[in-house]
Design a protein around this motif. Structure first.
Motif, PDB file in Angstrom:
ATOM      1  N   THR A 368       2.458   2.226 -10.044  1.00 17.74           N
ATOM      2  CA  THR A 368       2.282   3.531  -9.409  1.00 17.74           C
ATOM      3  C   THR A 368       0.817   3.949  -9.405  1.00 17.74           C
ATOM      4  OG1 THR A 368       4.517   4.199 -10.056  1.00 17.74           O
ATOM      5  CG2 THR A 368       2.965   5.962  -9.510  1.00 17.74           C
ATOM      6  N   HIS A 369       0.130   3.673 -10.491  1.00 13.53           N
ATOM      7  CA  HIS A 369      -1.295   4.025 -10.576  1.00 13.53           C
ATOM      8  C   HIS A 369      -2.182   3.084  -9.763  1.00 13.53           C
ATOM      9  CE1 HIS A 369      -5.255   4.952 -12.125  1.00 13.53           C
ATOM     10  NE2 HIS A 369      -5.404   3.689 -12.505  1.00 13.53           N
ATOM     11  N   ARG A 370      -1.889   1.805  -9.823  1.00 10.80           N
ATOM     12  CA  ARG A 370      -2.837   0.796  -9.359  1.00 10.80           C
ATOM     13  C   ARG A 370      -2.755   0.521  -7.857  1.00 10.80           C
ATOM     14  NH1 ARG A 370      -7.079   0.155 -11.847  1.00 10.80           N
ATOM     15  NH2 ARG A 370      -5.931   0.261 -13.813  1.00 10.80           N
ATOM     16  N   TYR A 371      -1.614   0.825  -7.220  1.00 12.69           N
ATOM     17  CA  TYR A 371      -1.414   0.437  -5.827  1.00 12.69           C
ATOM     18  C   TYR A 371      -1.202   1.663  -4.947  1.00 12.69           C
ATOM     19  CZ  TYR A 371      -1.073  -4.262  -7.621  1.00 12.69           C
ATOM     20  OH  TYR A 371      -1.369  -5.453  -8.246  1.00 12.69           O
ATOM     21  N   PRO A 372      -1.803   1.688  -3.757  1.00 10.84           N
ATOM     22  CA  PRO A 372      -1.621   2.837  -2.863  1.00 10.84           C
ATOM     23  C   PRO A 372      -0.207   2.886  -2.298  1.00 10.84           C
ATOM     24  CG  PRO A 372      -2.842   1.083  -1.766  1.00 10.84           C
ATOM     25  CD  PRO A 372      -2.706   0.671  -3.208  1.00 10.84           C
ATOM     26  N   SER A 373       0.272   4.098  -2.089  1.00 12.75           N
ATOM     27  CA  SER A 373       1.622   4.309  -1.562  1.00 12.75           C
ATOM     28  C   SER A 373       1.579   4.545  -0.055  1.00 12.75           C
ATOM     29  CB  SER A 373       2.271   5.508  -2.248  1.00 12.75           C
ATOM     30  OG  SER A 373       3.492   5.847  -1.616  1.00 12.75           O
ATOM     31  N   THR A 374       2.571   4.010   0.641  1.00  9.39           N
ATOM     32  CA  THR A 374       2.722   4.297   2.071  1.00  9.39           C
ATOM     33  C   THR A 374       3.431   5.622   2.307  1.00  9.39           C
ATOM     34  OG1 THR A 374       4.820   3.094   2.121  1.00  9.39           O
ATOM     35  CG2 THR A 374       2.819   1.846   2.647  1.00  9.39           C
TER      36      THR A 374
END
Length: 392
Positions: A368-374
């Motif tokens: 959740t922290h490390r990857y961008p959300s669509t």
């Protein structure tokens, strides 16, 4: 260092050694335990100076193998399955010959020549480190103290980076060019790990599912990058490197010791024994810093952005120290790190699904922290589960 080879039908402490059809190693059909004298007798084969009445004490950790403290100074690790310690014995012996101080002192091993299976390591004997803790305790303690205002910026990330670099310089002395199909093979393995994680999370449901779905493309993008790299160099790695595999012994200058060279327990024997890129160990260790940040928030009982701000700094410090210390810079390809991190985070989710459901919160937090959300699906913000003093 002393290596001892036992004959085909040995007895240890009056109990016959055997291998079940499943591969499980037993003594009169049972696993050894502290107090039955088996570990002591194995230690005496390696070190005849061990008293015949030396005390045995269990190491209270769930393990595939059985580890017993003997005479207050040695740890005897007895395999639970045939060939389970061969890899570790080989690597520890290489490190000992090189004079490595990054591992516990290696006293030797006991091998068994089985009448039909061949020869394999039955037990490894190493130095006992009194008072040592693994990183899921000491690293989290340091970060919790920092976040609570009771401690300074932890210096261990740089120490870990230098420690792993020194291990890699020894283990990588015999590095060879990886096969031409190595990039494709890495990509397939990582993609399989992602698919397994998506399946596990979809099956279990809950808020993790939406968070993971929103980051699926970012994870797949990093995995796809593995196929775009060169084959590079490969050698025998640690293979399952995280802060929990690093013991810290108390002292004015704490000692950091890397343990458990058995390889990734979620991989089959052939995959564990296959030489690989140094970046895999580095990526796994970097992921574990994010997991430390998640565990620290659980102990604090709240979501704390400063925890991942620390993890961001720690990752930079670890990687910089690793690269500055590594003598053979050609061993490390940083382009592999993002894809291998994505694979490892996926593997952590699958591990939680299969063996330890209460652990899912940690890789969930890191992803959740490390990857961008669509933001394609509505999602709840990540929050840590209630703290339980007996678990991470």
């Amino acid at each position: 260092m002393n290596s001892v080879l036992m004959g085909e039908r040995p007895e240890i402490a009056g109990r016959a050694l055997s291998v079940a059809p499943s591969g499980e190693v037993g003594f009169d059909g049972a696993r050894p335990a502290a107090g039955d004298g088996i570990a002591r007798e194995l230690a005496r084969l390696v070190d005849p100076g061990v008293p015949t009445d030396a005390a045995e004490r269990a190491i209270a950790v769930d393990q595939t193998n059985t580890s017993v403290i003997v005479d207050g100074r040695l740890v005897v690790k007895v395999v639970g399955a045939w060939a389970a310690a061969d890899r570790a014995a080989h690597l520890l012996e290489r490190l000992a010959h090189a004079g490595s101080t990054q591992v516990a002192g290696y006293a030797g091993r006991v091998d068994w020549r089985h009448p039909s299976l061949g020869t394999s390591t039955l037990a490894i004997v190493t130095e006992y480190l009194p008072g040592a803790q693994d990183g899921w305790d000491w690293a989290v303690d340091d970060v919790v103290a920092l976040l609570a205002g009771d401690g300074s910026e932890p210096g261990f990330p740089a120490v870990l980076g230098a420690t792993v670099a020194r291990l890699h310089d020894v283990l990588g002395a015999g590095a060879r060019a990886a096969p031409d199909d190595a990039p494709a093979a890495r990509g397939r393995r990582a993609l399989a790990a992602l698919d397994a994680a998506f399946e596990a999370v979809d099956r279990s449901g809950g808020p993790t599912a939406a968070r993971l779905a929103n980051r699926a493309e970012a994870l797949r993008r990093d995995v796809r990058s593995l196929g775009a790299t060169g084959a590079g160099l490969a050698f025998d790695l640690h293979g399952d490197l995280h802060v929990g595999q690093v013991l810290r012994s108390p002292g004015v200058t704490p000692r950091y010791t890397v343990i458990d060279f058995d390889g990734d327990p979620q991989q089959g024997a052939s995959e564990r024994n296959r030489p690989d890129a140094a970046a895999r160990d580095v990526a796994h260790l970097l992921v574990s810093l994010d997991l430390v940040a998640a565990v620290a928030q659980k102990r604090l009982g709240r979501a704390e952005p400063a925890a991942f701000a620390w993890a961001d700094r720690a990752r930079v410090a670890l990687l910089a120290s690793y690269r500055a210390t590594l003598v053979r810079g050609d061993l490390f390809d940083p382009a592999l790190v993002p894809g291998l991190e994505a694979e490892q985070l996926a593997a952590e989710l699958t591990y939680a699904d299969r063996y330890l459901p209460r652990w899912r919160y940690a890789p969930d937090a890191a992803i959740t922290h490390r990857y961008p959300s669509t933001d394609e699906l509505p999602e709840d913000p990540w929050t840590p589960p209630p703290f339980e003093p007996t678990s991470t």
